[in-house]
Design a protein around this motif. Sequence first.
Motif, PDB file in Angstrom:
ATOM      1  N   MET A  12     -11.477  12.116  -3.810  1.00  0.00           N
ATOM      2  CA  MET A  12     -11.666  12.735  -2.502  1.00  0.00           C
ATOM      3  C   MET A  12     -10.334  13.224  -1.951  1.00  0.00           C
ATOM      4  O   MET A  12     -10.253  14.304  -1.349  1.00  0.00           O
ATOM      5  N   VAL A  13      -9.274  12.444  -2.150  1.00  0.00           N
ATOM      6  CA  VAL A  13      -7.940  12.881  -1.743  1.00  0.00           C
ATOM      7  C   VAL A  13      -7.544  14.127  -2.536  1.00  0.00           C
ATOM      8  O   VAL A  13      -7.030  15.108  -1.982  1.00  0.00           O
ATOM      9  N   ALA A  14      -7.786  14.103  -3.852  1.00  0.00           N
ATOM     10  CA  ALA A  14      -7.450  15.251  -4.695  1.00  0.00           C
ATOM     11  C   ALA A  14      -8.192  16.503  -4.247  1.00  0.00           C
ATOM     12  O   ALA A  14      -7.678  17.629  -4.361  1.00  0.00           O
ATOM     13  N   LEU A  16      -2.881  16.723  -8.297  1.00  0.00           N
ATOM     14  CA  LEU A  16      -3.450  17.037  -6.987  1.00  0.00           C
ATOM     15  C   LEU A  16      -3.227  15.945  -5.954  1.00  0.00           C
ATOM     16  O   LEU A  16      -3.524  16.131  -4.773  1.00  0.00           O
ATOM     17  N   VAL A  17      -2.721  14.778  -6.386  1.00  0.00           N
ATOM     18  CA  VAL A  17      -2.490  13.655  -5.469  1.00  0.00           C
ATOM     19  C   VAL A  17      -1.025  13.234  -5.552  1.00  0.00           C
ATOM     20  O   VAL A  17      -0.465  13.122  -6.643  1.00  0.00           O
ATOM     21  N   PHE A  25       0.851  -1.188   0.000  1.00  0.00           N
ATOM     22  CA  PHE A  25       0.000   0.000   0.000  1.00  0.00           C
ATOM     23  C   PHE A  25       0.889   1.241   0.000  1.00  0.00           C
ATOM     24  O   PHE A  25       1.938   1.271   0.659  1.00  0.00           O
ATOM     25  N   LEU A  26       0.478   2.266  -0.714  1.00  0.00           N
ATOM     26  CA  LEU A  26       1.119   3.570  -0.658  1.00  0.00           C
ATOM     27  C   LEU A  26       0.176   4.535   0.052  1.00  0.00           C
ATOM     28  O   LEU A  26      -1.038   4.335   0.067  1.00  0.00           O
ATOM     29  N   LEU A  27       0.742   5.590   0.619  1.00  0.00           N
ATOM     30  CA  LEU A  27      -0.096   6.639   1.173  1.00  0.00           C
ATOM     31  C   LEU A  27      -0.435   7.614   0.055  1.00  0.00           C
ATOM     32  O   LEU A  27       0.456   8.170  -0.593  1.00  0.00           O
ATOM     33  N   ALA A  28      -1.719   7.802  -0.203  1.00  0.00           N
ATOM     34  CA  ALA A  28      -2.180   8.815  -1.151  1.00  0.00           C
ATOM     35  C   ALA A  28      -2.628  10.030  -0.342  1.00  0.00           C
ATOM     36  O   ALA A  28      -3.509   9.932   0.514  1.00  0.00           O
ATOM     37  N   HIS A  29      -1.996  11.179  -0.591  1.00  0.00           N
ATOM     38  CA  HIS A  29      -2.333  12.385   0.156  1.00  0.00           C
ATOM     39  C   HIS A  29      -2.401  13.577  -0.790  1.00  0.00           C
ATOM     40  O   HIS A  29      -1.841  13.546  -1.896  1.00  0.00           O
TER      41      HIS A  29
END
Length: 323
Positions: free
Chosen positions: A237-239, A265-266, A174-178
């Motif tokens: 939603m993250v974007a 944006l992400v 898993f990667l962190l999407a922020h």
Amino acid sequence: MNVSGTLSGLSLRDLEYVVAVAELRHFGRAAERCAVSQPSLSAQIRKLEELLGLSLFERTSRKVLLTPRGEAIVAQARIVLEEARRLLALANGSDGALSGRLRLAAIQTLGPYLFPHILPQLRSAWPELTLILSEGRTDSLLDELRDGRLDAVLLALPVEADGLTAEALFFEPFLLAHPAGHRLCGAPHLSLGDLDPAELLLLEEGHCLRDQALAACGLSARGGGVHATGLETLRHMVAAGAGCTLMPLLATRGDEGRTATVGGLVDYRPFDGTSAGGRPPGRVIGLVWRSSDPRDRGLRDLAALLHRTLPPGTESVLSRRDD
């Protein structure tokens, strides 16, 4: 009822028609799948209903439903058809090789990102094999697999595998999407402990990835908060700056391997190896099929091919589990 007369009137082809209508809930699409005209298919099913002395389907102008007795007949028809395939495999000496039609499904958080990677290899290895692909959630896919509506499923292990065979294929981190510019952008290292639980965005209940994300972060199921129906909505939603989420590696790549950043944006950050065995948080992807399937050898060959065709960034998993 004259049993011998009834048996002489039964045909495997008619059972295929019935199963197709039960799965597709549509006579026209069932006829297309079976390569027969719709009037012929409908006539044969009515003939079978007369032979059995019961109605298999409720027919309305808008939908087709199985009757309660029809559900039992369809379940048994799937068993009969599978045993017939086993008989043919023994007769032609194929010894379980893959041929004809293979109904392969994947969980929704995996299929759109893995299928494009594996399809060229599958088509090359079995050019005559007709692949029917689908997606769903783990519980429903396993139900369809056990009922004979699917032949094999790609999903996250472990699963409740009574009567099933599971082959582990690869570990997907898993990667962190922020959001771009998030406070964690400049952090030299990233661990699960750096996450703020209040920022964590999740898929809605029923997705196995939701449970995996909660387990990885050491959190219990939460009743409130904003949840997404799918990974692409979660990414947007993250974007939009709503928070962060754990994103499977394969889902972070778009067409031709481009990073899916939603217009910049992400951002994605890998985690340090903080879980058991020094691995970052992630999931083990495996291939699961019925242990009774007469094509067991062919399905093992399929698992071996998928294991050799590892997506970039994933890690080989060699363990096997038969139940």
